[in-house]
Design a protein around this motif. Sequence first.
Motif, PDB file in Angstrom:
ATOM      1  N   GLY A  73       0.800  -1.212   0.000  1.00 14.00           N
ATOM      2  CA  GLY A  73       0.000   0.000   0.000  1.00 14.00           C
ATOM      3  C   GLY A  73       0.835   1.265   0.000  1.00 14.00           C
ATOM      4  O   GLY A  73       1.992   1.278  -0.412  1.00 14.00           O
ATOM      5  N   LYS A  74       0.257   2.340   0.507  1.00 13.03           N
ATOM      6  CA  LYS A  74       0.887   3.654   0.441  1.00 13.03           C
ATOM      7  C   LYS A  74       1.634   3.980   1.734  1.00 13.03           C
ATOM      8  O   LYS A  74       1.117   3.780   2.836  1.00 13.03           O
ATOM      9  CB  LYS A  74      -0.156   4.738   0.183  1.00 13.03           C
ATOM     10  CG  LYS A  74       0.448   6.128  -0.022  1.00 13.03           C
ATOM     11  CD  LYS A  74      -0.626   7.163  -0.349  1.00 13.03           C
ATOM     12  CE  LYS A  74      -0.017   8.541  -0.598  1.00 13.03           C
ATOM     13  NZ  LYS A  74      -1.041   9.549  -0.920  1.00 13.03           N
ATOM     14  N   TYR A 265      -2.886   0.787   4.650  1.00 14.32           N
ATOM     15  CA  TYR A 265      -2.995  -0.607   4.236  1.00 14.32           C
ATOM     16  C   TYR A 265      -4.423  -0.972   3.829  1.00 14.32           C
ATOM     17  O   TYR A 265      -4.734  -2.148   3.657  1.00 14.32           O
ATOM     18  CB  TYR A 265      -2.562  -1.521   5.388  1.00 14.32           C
ATOM     19  CG  TYR A 265      -1.138  -1.310   5.854  1.00 14.32           C
ATOM     20  CD1 TYR A 265      -0.060  -1.569   5.012  1.00 14.32           C
ATOM     21  CD2 TYR A 265      -0.860  -0.860   7.146  1.00 14.32           C
ATOM     22  CE1 TYR A 265       1.244  -1.387   5.427  1.00 14.32           C
ATOM     23  CE2 TYR A 265       0.458  -0.683   7.575  1.00 14.32           C
ATOM     24  CZ  TYR A 265       1.492  -0.946   6.716  1.00 14.32           C
ATOM     25  OH  TYR A 265       2.797  -0.763   7.132  1.00 14.32           O
ATOM     26  N   ASN A 267      -6.208  -0.854   1.173  1.00 22.60           N
ATOM     27  CA  ASN A 267      -6.453  -1.556  -0.088  1.00 22.60           C
ATOM     28  C   ASN A 267      -5.530  -2.766  -0.263  1.00 22.60           C
ATOM     29  O   ASN A 267      -5.283  -3.206  -1.390  1.00 22.60           O
ATOM     30  CB  ASN A 267      -6.281  -0.601  -1.268  1.00 22.60           C
ATOM     31  CG  ASN A 267      -7.338   0.493  -1.276  1.00 22.60           C
ATOM     32  OD1 ASN A 267      -8.516   0.228  -1.011  1.00 22.60           O
ATOM     33  ND2 ASN A 267      -6.925   1.709  -1.576  1.00 22.60           N
ATOM     34  N   THR A 268      -5.029  -3.286   0.857  1.00 25.06           N
ATOM     35  CA  THR A 268      -4.138  -4.443   0.821  1.00 25.06           C
ATOM     36  C   THR A 268      -4.702  -5.561   1.699  1.00 25.06           C
ATOM     37  O   THR A 268      -5.700  -5.374   2.400  1.00 25.06           O
ATOM     38  CB  THR A 268      -2.736  -4.081   1.329  1.00 25.06           C
ATOM     39  OG1 THR A 268      -2.763  -3.950   2.764  1.00 25.06           O
ATOM     40  CG2 THR A 268      -2.244  -2.770   0.716  1.00 25.06           C
TER      41      THR A 268
END
Length: 429
Positions: A73-74, A265, A267-268
């Motif tokens: 993720g980012k 996190y 979208n993970t």
Amino acid sequence: MQIRTLFFWSSLFFLAACSKPSELGLSLVEQDPANIIYTDSLSLDLQTVLTDPLTSSARTRWICGSYLDPIFGKTEAGLYANFRLTSSNASFPNASFDSLVLSLAYDSVGHYGGNISQLGVQEWQVYRLTEDIDPDEDYSADTEFLTGDLLADFSFIPKVNESVSVDDAALDPQLRIRLADSLGQYLMQPDSAIYSSNSVFKEAFKGVYIRPKTNGQQSAILRFLSESAYSKLTLYYTDSAGVAQSYDYLMDDDAESVLNISHDYSNTTVLQNNSSDSIVYLQGMNGLGVRLAFPHLANLGAIIVNKAELVIQLAEEQDRNFPAPDQLFCLEKTSTDGYLLIDDVTSSVNLNPSDPFRLFGGLLSYDGDQAYFAMNLSEYLQRLVDQETEEAALYIQTAAITDTERMRIGNGQASSLQAKLFLTYTKID
């Protein structure tokens, strides 16, 4: 996590060779070799956990930037920092302002998120701080300070290994950011009393916040040297005689800094992880750690631990854009001190100050193309057997908050690349 011991070593880069499972440690007790038992089949449960906020103030390295990892993720990091005076009672009579430049010296290693020689455009911003950074306070990585005016909105392509030309002189690699003229003019024509001491100056100008621009182009976390002579703020001006001059505001010694780090996190699947999965996840920058439990250790009964070596393996081939950490540490959780380095780490450092992690290990190593980490847990495992720990588990994470790397690890339940404990012990009747 409040890790009292860890941060003394977090800026060290003494990386030592470690070995595959060996007979080291058998001489810890005198016994009949016939009574020595060896096993590598003890069950291990590894689980991904969020690390508690770590202390992020007064780091010897800084990180700043943002990137999107296809698996993790980012990640985003920003830097709050103030400055100290080069000299007291500075003045600029009848001088004219030229420019105000913030420079940050690149580290030679630790940049993360892509091919460092081909990084794309980064979009960052710099804001003026309106809240004091207390020099006596230990700030954690989730700390936020109040900010005011936007001082810079800029884009750049990182050149982390290229020298910079300033006034026809080749200087060490650095990021140079021109700040708003209004701030430079303020610093040239303030109440002269603000230059009387560092504390007075920092009250008048509380510092800056450097951060990746929201929704801007980003592809990397960059690492900088906080104690470099090139990490500073420079006021360029022309004096009354028409001569170009400069005055430096420094970022070392009596200056303060705090890193702000966040991970998304959402979208993970990294947090949808339990001890029965074949993969666990580990990430630096105050991201993810691994909790390791030994569910059937008590079945061994009363034993003397001669040697306990944990070997964990990367569950994938190294990705040049997202390499694995160079060094891992193990910690234990306590009710009073948070997280502390296990005895095997502290003993390794105390016994070998010139090669502090030789006995513990934890260094990224290779068996052919397979990457692995081997760590000596003998002292800590004996304490687990003797029920002297507050939790029957330990925690694995990167060595420092500014370690940018991440990796996937094979769990003890994996069909291949399993985490294993190579244990040699003596049964006590």
